[in-house]
Design an enzyme around this catalytic site. Structure first.
Site, PDB file in Angstrom:
ATOM      1  N   THR A 152       0.909  -1.171  -0.021  1.00 45.27           N
ATOM      2  CA  THR A 152       0.039  -0.014  -0.147  1.00 45.27           C
ATOM      3  C   THR A 152       0.874   1.172  -0.042  1.00 45.27           C
ATOM      4  OG1 THR A 152      -1.703  -0.927   1.164  1.00 45.27           O
ATOM      5  CG2 THR A 152      -1.455   1.340   1.491  1.00 45.27           C
ATOM      6  N   ARG A 180     -13.938  -7.409   0.251  1.00 44.80           N
ATOM      7  CA  ARG A 180     -12.849  -7.132   1.341  1.00 44.80           C
ATOM      8  C   ARG A 180     -12.408  -5.827   1.449  1.00 44.80           C
ATOM      9  NH1 ARG A 180      -7.436  -5.954   1.984  1.00 44.80           N
ATOM     10  NH2 ARG A 180      -6.704  -6.893   3.839  1.00 44.80           N
ATOM     11  N   GLY A 182      -9.651  -3.472   3.613  1.00 41.48           N
ATOM     12  CA  GLY A 182      -8.299  -3.814   4.408  1.00 41.48           C
ATOM     13  C   GLY A 182      -8.377  -2.451   5.399  1.00 41.48           C
ATOM     14  N   ASP A 183      -7.145  -2.333   6.019  1.00 50.90           N
ATOM     15  CA  ASP A 183      -6.948  -1.427   7.067  1.00 50.90           C
ATOM     16  C   ASP A 183      -6.751   0.010   6.399  1.00 50.90           C
ATOM     17  OD1 ASP A 183      -4.620  -2.462   5.924  1.00 50.90           O
ATOM     18  OD2 ASP A 183      -3.430  -0.860   6.946  1.00 50.90           O
ATOM     19  N   THR A 203       1.155  -0.240   6.438  1.00 51.57           N
ATOM     20  CA  THR A 203       1.183  -1.094   5.309  1.00 51.57           C
ATOM     21  C   THR A 203       1.438  -2.433   5.703  1.00 51.57           C
ATOM     22  OG1 THR A 203       1.922  -1.502   3.317  1.00 51.57           O
ATOM     23  CG2 THR A 203       3.470  -0.527   4.790  1.00 51.57           C
ATOM     24  N   GLY A 204       0.696  -3.605   4.954  1.00 47.70           N
ATOM     25  CA  GLY A 204       0.850  -4.916   5.511  1.00 47.70           C
ATOM     26  C   GLY A 204      -0.418  -5.536   5.390  1.00 47.70           C
ATOM     27  N   GLY A 206      -3.980  -6.177   6.479  1.00 47.11           N
ATOM     28  CA  GLY A 206      -4.694  -5.185   7.155  1.00 47.11           C
ATOM     29  C   GLY A 206      -5.411  -5.898   8.225  1.00 47.11           C
TER      30      GLY A 206
HETATM   31  C1  SD4 Z   1      -4.572  -4.199   2.983  1.00 46.65           C
HETATM   32  N1  SD4 Z   1      -2.981  -3.138   4.191  1.00 46.65           N
HETATM   33  O1  SD4 Z   1      -5.435  -4.098   2.201  1.00 46.65           O
HETATM   34  C2  SD4 Z   1      -3.524  -3.472   2.888  1.00 46.65           C
HETATM   35  C3  SD4 Z   1      -2.390  -4.121   2.052  1.00 46.65           C
HETATM   36  C4  SD4 Z   1      -0.851  -3.833   1.920  1.00 46.65           C
HETATM   37  O2  SD4 Z   1       1.125  -4.109   2.036  1.00 46.65           O
HETATM   38  O3  SD4 Z   1      -0.662  -2.726   2.583  1.00 46.65           O
HETATM   39  N2  SD4 Z   1      -0.071  -4.461   1.693  1.00 46.65           N
HETATM   40  O4  SD4 Z   1      -4.616  -5.057   3.827  1.00 46.65           O
END
Ligand code: SD4
Length: 292
Positions: A152, A180, A182-183, A203-204, A206
């Site tokens: 992200t 769906r 995410g965060d 990021t990561g 979510g």
């Molecule tokens: C999510 N946080 O949709 C985002 C994806 C993301 O590195 O950041 N990936 O969960």
């Protein structure tokens, strides 16, 4: 010259960070700078996880999440599972001006973008479609692992008038379920900004970031006097340990933060390139390594 600063996730945000830096140097606002940074990343077709060229969900549809927050007023706007809009972050920013209806999802978000004259386009590139088709074939053989191809863009800016903003944009997890979220569009999880204190984005995975409301957690820690680096470290690492104990596992998580003095911090449990610049230091890509 007064202080200004910008920090953003992943090396893909470097060109956007250059743009934001020159805007901040010229005295433009934190909000304009952060929006332009994110738009640069959204426009680039080879970034597989943001905007145009982003990887689709399991139905082959690119659904995007984005947010914008004004740290002066605490106003925030978000869109989630929005489709066919070139710049989801700009729609989020427009929504942040609303007193009500500032977070729209799915068809409602897409309709709002259309009705308000935002540029609409098919976000699924041939390249992303091919990657998706291959994944669908592979899925029959190996089973689905949805956390594949992510990243992200999140960014935080501080302008010369001491205002701060935060924004995020993502196509989320590759092969995610239709709808769906995410965060990234969720206040306090994917982003938070308070010009009196500081701001953060995540990021990561979510689903795990949400369990700790990590962006808000960092800002609260800075409010208690922690530096951005200490706030990131103490928000992330004990949380990861705790989640491992309670839940058996923890996904990939990386966090960036900036305080109102322009000091920055980063914490991560994976190798994480990020970008920073301020009035003293030229734009650079740095590597953060997994901490304790
Ligand atoms: C999510 N946080 O949709 C985002 C994806 C993301 O590195 O950041 N990936 O969960």
């Amino acid at each position: 010259m007064k202080n200004w600063a910008v920090i953003s996730t992943w090396s893909m945000s470097y060109d956007g960070l250059l743009k934001a830096s020159s805007m901040l140097q010229n005295g433009e606002s934190a909000g304009d700078a952060v929006e332009n940074l994110i738009k640069k990343v959204e426009s680039y077709p080879l970034y597989k996880s943001v905007g145009y060229g982003g990887l689709p969900n399991e139905d082959g549809v690119v659904q995007m999440d984005a947010a914008f927050m004004n740290g002066d007023t605490l106003a925030q706007g978000s869109v989630a599972a929005i489709e066919n809009v070139k710049h989801a972050v700009s729609v989020a920013r427009k929504l942040s001006l609303n007193k009500t209806n500032s977070f729209l999802v799915g068809e409602g978000a897409t309709k709002f973008a259309m009705q308000n004259g935002f540029e609409m386009t098919n976000m699924l590139t041939e390249r992303a479609k091919t990657i998706w088709q291959n994944k669908v074939k592979e899925q029959f053989k190996t089973g689905l692992h949805p956390y594949d191809g992510h990243d992200t863009v999140g960014a935080v800016t501080l302008d010369q008038a001491e205002s701060m903003s935060a924004a995020t944009s993502t196509s989320g997890l590759f092969m995610k379920k239709d709808g769906r979220i995410g965060d990234s569009p969720l206040s306090g999880s994917g982003f938070y900004a308070d010009s009196h204190i500081g701001a953060a984005t995540a990021t990561g995975l979510g689903e795990d970031i949400m369990k700790g409301c990590l962006s808000y957690e960092i800002v609260r820690r800075m409010a208690k006097g922690q530096s951005p680096q200490d706030a990131c470290d103490t928000a992330l690492y004990p949380f990861c340990e705790d989640l491992k104990q309670r839940y058996g596992q923890v996904g990939e998580i990386s966090l960036i933060a900036l305080n109102r003095k322009g000091e920055w911090g980063v914490a991560t449990n994976v190798e994480f390139p990020f970008c920073v610049a301020n009035e003293k230091q030229k734009a650079q890509i740095l590597m953060a390594n997994p901490g304790k």
